[in-house]
Design a protein around this motif. Sequence first.
Motif, PDB file in Angstrom:
ATOM      1  N   LEU A   1      47.551 -24.830  -5.921  1.00 50.19           N
ATOM      2  CA  LEU A   1      48.507 -24.420  -4.764  1.00 50.19           C
ATOM      3  C   LEU A   1      49.061 -25.859  -4.292  1.00 50.19           C
ATOM      4  CD1 LEU A   1      50.165 -22.742  -2.922  1.00 50.19           C
ATOM      5  CD2 LEU A   1      48.334 -23.067  -1.492  1.00 50.19           C
ATOM      6  N   LEU A   2      48.394 -26.840  -3.712  1.00 48.41           N
ATOM      7  CA  LEU A   2      48.529 -27.862  -3.145  1.00 48.41           C
ATOM      8  C   LEU A   2      49.398 -28.929  -4.126  1.00 48.41           C
ATOM      9  CD1 LEU A   2      45.575 -28.339  -0.922  1.00 48.41           C
ATOM     10  CD2 LEU A   2      47.895 -27.182  -0.499  1.00 48.41           C
ATOM     11  N   ALA A   3      48.632 -29.245  -5.406  1.00 54.52           N
ATOM     12  CA  ALA A   3      49.319 -30.426  -6.223  1.00 54.52           C
ATOM     13  C   ALA A   3      50.585 -29.949  -6.451  1.00 54.52           C
ATOM     14  CB  ALA A   3      48.186 -30.452  -7.308  1.00 54.52           C
ATOM     15  N   LEU A   4      50.657 -28.431  -6.605  1.00 58.20           N
ATOM     16  CA  LEU A   4      52.162 -27.957  -7.218  1.00 58.20           C
ATOM     17  C   LEU A   4      53.066 -28.180  -5.974  1.00 58.20           C
ATOM     18  CD1 LEU A   4      50.774 -24.895  -9.066  1.00 58.20           C
ATOM     19  CD2 LEU A   4      51.974 -26.661 -10.018  1.00 58.20           C
TER      20      LEU A   4
ATOM     21  N   ALA B   1      55.504 -13.639 -24.073  1.00 56.32           N
ATOM     22  CA  ALA B   1      55.912 -13.062 -22.750  1.00 56.32           C
ATOM     23  C   ALA B   1      55.928 -14.069 -21.674  1.00 56.32           C
ATOM     24  CB  ALA B   1      55.717 -11.735 -22.525  1.00 56.32           C
ATOM     25  N   ALA B   2      56.758 -14.888 -21.411  1.00 56.00           N
ATOM     26  CA  ALA B   2      56.397 -15.871 -20.238  1.00 56.00           C
ATOM     27  C   ALA B   2      57.040 -15.288 -19.031  1.00 56.00           C
ATOM     28  CB  ALA B   2      57.081 -17.308 -20.617  1.00 56.00           C
ATOM     29  N   VAL B   3      56.701 -15.232 -17.735  1.00 54.63           N
ATOM     30  CA  VAL B   3      56.755 -14.177 -16.549  1.00 54.63           C
ATOM     31  C   VAL B   3      57.158 -15.157 -15.697  1.00 54.63           C
ATOM     32  CG1 VAL B   3      56.194 -12.500 -15.420  1.00 54.63           C
ATOM     33  CG2 VAL B   3      55.089 -12.533 -17.454  1.00 54.63           C
ATOM     34  N   ASP B   4      58.283 -15.054 -14.778  1.00 51.52           N
ATOM     35  CA  ASP B   4      58.347 -15.531 -13.402  1.00 51.52           C
ATOM     36  C   ASP B   4      58.049 -14.201 -12.388  1.00 51.52           C
ATOM     37  OD1 ASP B   4      59.134 -17.910 -13.755  1.00 51.52           O
ATOM     38  OD2 ASP B   4      61.093 -17.807 -13.652  1.00 51.52           O
ATOM     39  N   HIS B   5      57.171 -14.365 -11.546  1.00 54.41           N
ATOM     40  CA  HIS B   5      56.750 -13.501 -10.452  1.00 54.41           C
ATOM     41  C   HIS B   5      57.599 -13.525  -9.306  1.00 54.41           C
ATOM     42  CE1 HIS B   5      53.118 -12.986 -13.014  1.00 54.41           C
ATOM     43  NE2 HIS B   5      53.295 -14.272 -13.189  1.00 54.41           N
ATOM     44  N   ALA B   6      58.351 -12.408  -9.104  1.00 55.38           N
ATOM     45  CA  ALA B   6      59.230 -12.711  -7.727  1.00 55.38           C
ATOM     46  C   ALA B   6      58.726 -13.172  -6.557  1.00 55.38           C
ATOM     47  CB  ALA B   6      59.806 -11.357  -7.590  1.00 55.38           C
ATOM     48  N   TYR B   7      59.611 -14.353  -5.906  1.00 49.57           N
ATOM     49  CA  TYR B   7      59.225 -14.919  -4.630  1.00 49.57           C
ATOM     50  C   TYR B   7      58.208 -15.857  -4.796  1.00 49.57           C
ATOM     51  CZ  TYR B   7      62.238 -11.296  -2.952  1.00 49.57           C
ATOM     52  OH  TYR B   7      63.359 -10.374  -2.439  1.00 49.57           O
ATOM     53  N   GLU B   8      57.641 -16.404  -6.268  1.00 47.91           N
ATOM     54  CA  GLU B   8      56.677 -17.207  -6.299  1.00 47.91           C
ATOM     55  C   GLU B   8      56.908 -18.656  -6.805  1.00 47.91           C
ATOM     56  OE1 GLU B   8      53.249 -15.435  -7.960  1.00 47.91           O
ATOM     57  OE2 GLU B   8      53.349 -13.653  -6.656  1.00 47.91           O
ATOM     58  N   THR B   9      58.207 -18.886  -7.171  1.00 51.29           N
ATOM     59  CA  THR B   9      59.069 -20.027  -7.644  1.00 51.29           C
ATOM     60  C   THR B   9      59.855 -20.694  -6.539  1.00 51.29           C
ATOM     61  OG1 THR B   9      60.990 -19.118  -8.564  1.00 51.29           O
ATOM     62  CG2 THR B   9      58.939 -19.042  -9.533  1.00 51.29           C
ATOM     63  N   SER B  10      60.090 -22.013  -6.703  1.00 49.50           N
ATOM     64  CA  SER B  10      61.241 -22.581  -5.849  1.00 49.50           C
ATOM     65  C   SER B  10      62.455 -21.874  -5.977  1.00 49.50           C
ATOM     66  CB  SER B  10      61.089 -24.199  -6.452  1.00 49.50           C
ATOM     67  OG  SER B  10      61.745 -24.329  -7.839  1.00 49.50           O
ATOM     68  N   GLY B  11      62.700 -21.204  -7.040  1.00 49.30           N
ATOM     69  CA  GLY B  11      63.776 -20.429  -7.187  1.00 49.30           C
ATOM     70  C   GLY B  11      63.858 -19.779  -8.793  1.00 49.30           C
ATOM     71  N   THR B  12      64.107 -18.568  -8.859  1.00 49.17           N
ATOM     72  CA  THR B  12      64.166 -17.798 -10.098  1.00 49.17           C
ATOM     73  C   THR B  12      65.548 -17.201  -9.868  1.00 49.17           C
ATOM     74  OG1 THR B  12      61.984 -17.768 -10.462  1.00 49.17           O
ATOM     75  CG2 THR B  12      63.271 -16.228 -11.691  1.00 49.17           C
ATOM     76  N   ALA B  13      66.380 -17.200 -10.990  1.00 47.60           N
ATOM     77  CA  ALA B  13      67.521 -16.219 -11.140  1.00 47.60           C
ATOM     78  C   ALA B  13      67.351 -14.878 -11.610  1.00 47.60           C
ATOM     79  CB  ALA B  13      68.554 -16.913 -12.024  1.00 47.60           C
TER      80      ALA B  13
ATOM     81  N   GLY C   1      45.008 -15.924   0.736  1.00 44.93           N
ATOM     82  CA  GLY C   1      46.376 -15.867   0.296  1.00 44.93           C
ATOM     83  C   GLY C   1      46.408 -16.255  -1.202  1.00 44.93           C
ATOM     84  N   ARG C   2      45.503 -17.247  -1.832  1.00 48.61           N
ATOM     85  CA  ARG C   2      45.650 -17.598  -3.175  1.00 48.61           C
ATOM     86  C   ARG C   2      45.064 -16.426  -3.803  1.00 48.61           C
ATOM     87  NH1 ARG C   2      45.019 -22.654  -0.516  1.00 48.61           N
ATOM     88  NH2 ARG C   2      42.705 -22.609  -0.668  1.00 48.61           N
TER      89      ARG C   2
ATOM     90  N   CYS D   1      55.022 -18.619  -0.453  1.00 50.70           N
ATOM     91  CA  CYS D   1      54.750 -20.071   0.073  1.00 50.70           C
ATOM     92  C   CYS D   1      54.070 -20.196   1.384  1.00 50.70           C
ATOM     93  CB  CYS D   1      55.749 -21.163  -0.268  1.00 50.70           C
ATOM     94  SG  CYS D   1      56.034 -21.560  -1.901  1.00 50.70           S
ATOM     95  N   GLU D   2      54.721 -19.308   2.126  1.00 49.18           N
ATOM     96  CA  GLU D   2      54.512 -19.202   3.590  1.00 49.18           C
ATOM     97  C   GLU D   2      52.848 -18.566   4.016  1.00 49.18           C
ATOM     98  OE1 GLU D   2      57.671 -17.472   5.616  1.00 49.18           O
ATOM     99  OE2 GLU D   2      59.015 -18.784   5.013  1.00 49.18           O
TER     100      GLU D   2
END
Length: 393
Positions: free
Chosen positions: A12-15, A172-184, A204-205, A196-197
């Motif tokens: 988390l923090l390093a990211l 299958a590479a996955v983007d999990h909603a609301y867990e990236t800086s931004g996903t279309a 939370g982790r 992130c909040e």
Amino acid sequence: MNRMRATASVALLALLLPLPLAVAGTAAAAPPPAVSAADTGVVLPELPRPTGRFSVGQETLHLVDRSRTDPWAGSGPRELMVTMRYPAQRGTGGPVRPWLTAEEARLLLADRGLEQAVAVESLTGTKAYARSDARPVAGRYPLIVLSPGFTVPRATLTSLAEDLASRGYVVAAVDHAYETSGTAFPGGRVLTCLACEKAGSPEGRTQVTDNRARDVSFLLDRLTSRHPAWRNAGLIDPKRIAMAGHSIGGSAAVAAMAADPRIRAGIDMDGGLFSPVPAGGLGGRPVMLLGSQESRPGNTGTDEYGWDPNWKRLDGWKRWITFDDSNHFTFTDWPTMSDQLGLPRSSPLPGARSVDLTRRYVGAFFDQHLKGVPQPLLDGPGRDAPEVRFHTP
């Protein structure tokens, strides 16, 4: 702070830190040549070519789990964006899709504090190799699910995903909603990091990790059902499924194995185990812990999230491997892109070498455990890879 609290926070923090970060006293070698856009002068990084015998096809899926409310938004169903890559016939398919959309790139650069250092076009124009909607090569292939680190998109695992597909895997590479800086997402929506909040605490982790495990089970349901969500789902051998992830995605790989017996093998790439391995183990299924030089035994902490205590609970084939001169992002596209963009290195290991070693050891693990092909590479150190360390805690 003990080390897997640093690696627990590595997920988390390093990211959350700007990337890449310069390492004091580290002399960066000359970056490899990069491709430039002649009309703008913008540097366009080029990812290493896949090493397998197949060309690679690519399609994108939007999946909606209406049985679950999104835990971060607090309303609406859980959604995923998935990039499917697969062995494809040469000379087929449309253009290679952008590494990120312009808005995804803008948000990622802003999140890292790199708006002034890197042009949006450098990310949107990064060269990859998978052709959109290419015709698949007939056959049945093992399926590998990839989950990225917290706050970063699935695109950061493109080099690994393309290489695995070229070697005869469906990925299958996955983007999990609301867990990236931004996903279309469809409809012009770009979902940002509401999680992130809420994910700053150990609890939370753990929630992120367990939620991703449920995402993956849903994904497997949709790919292997009688009426699958993907038109080429017949390529998948449902008896040969595995998962790998970077950072908290690696934590999720182990959690998904614990929750879903369909997942036969897993790799955690430098992520704290925020859902610890069950006391009874994982039913003898193989796991590889693939870490940076900081993730050595005795340096990962003694709390429940550390690799050291969890190692003892892994009850099947297992390896603990680290790369010298590496850092948390070694297992992603970032090092090779950073070298080409002229950004300061965060570790001495060159970007091209980072990609090569990651592909080599991840590919060997899956070849052995999903295809049944013995891999001497996994038996111990080799002269051609002096950076690689095998550990026996």
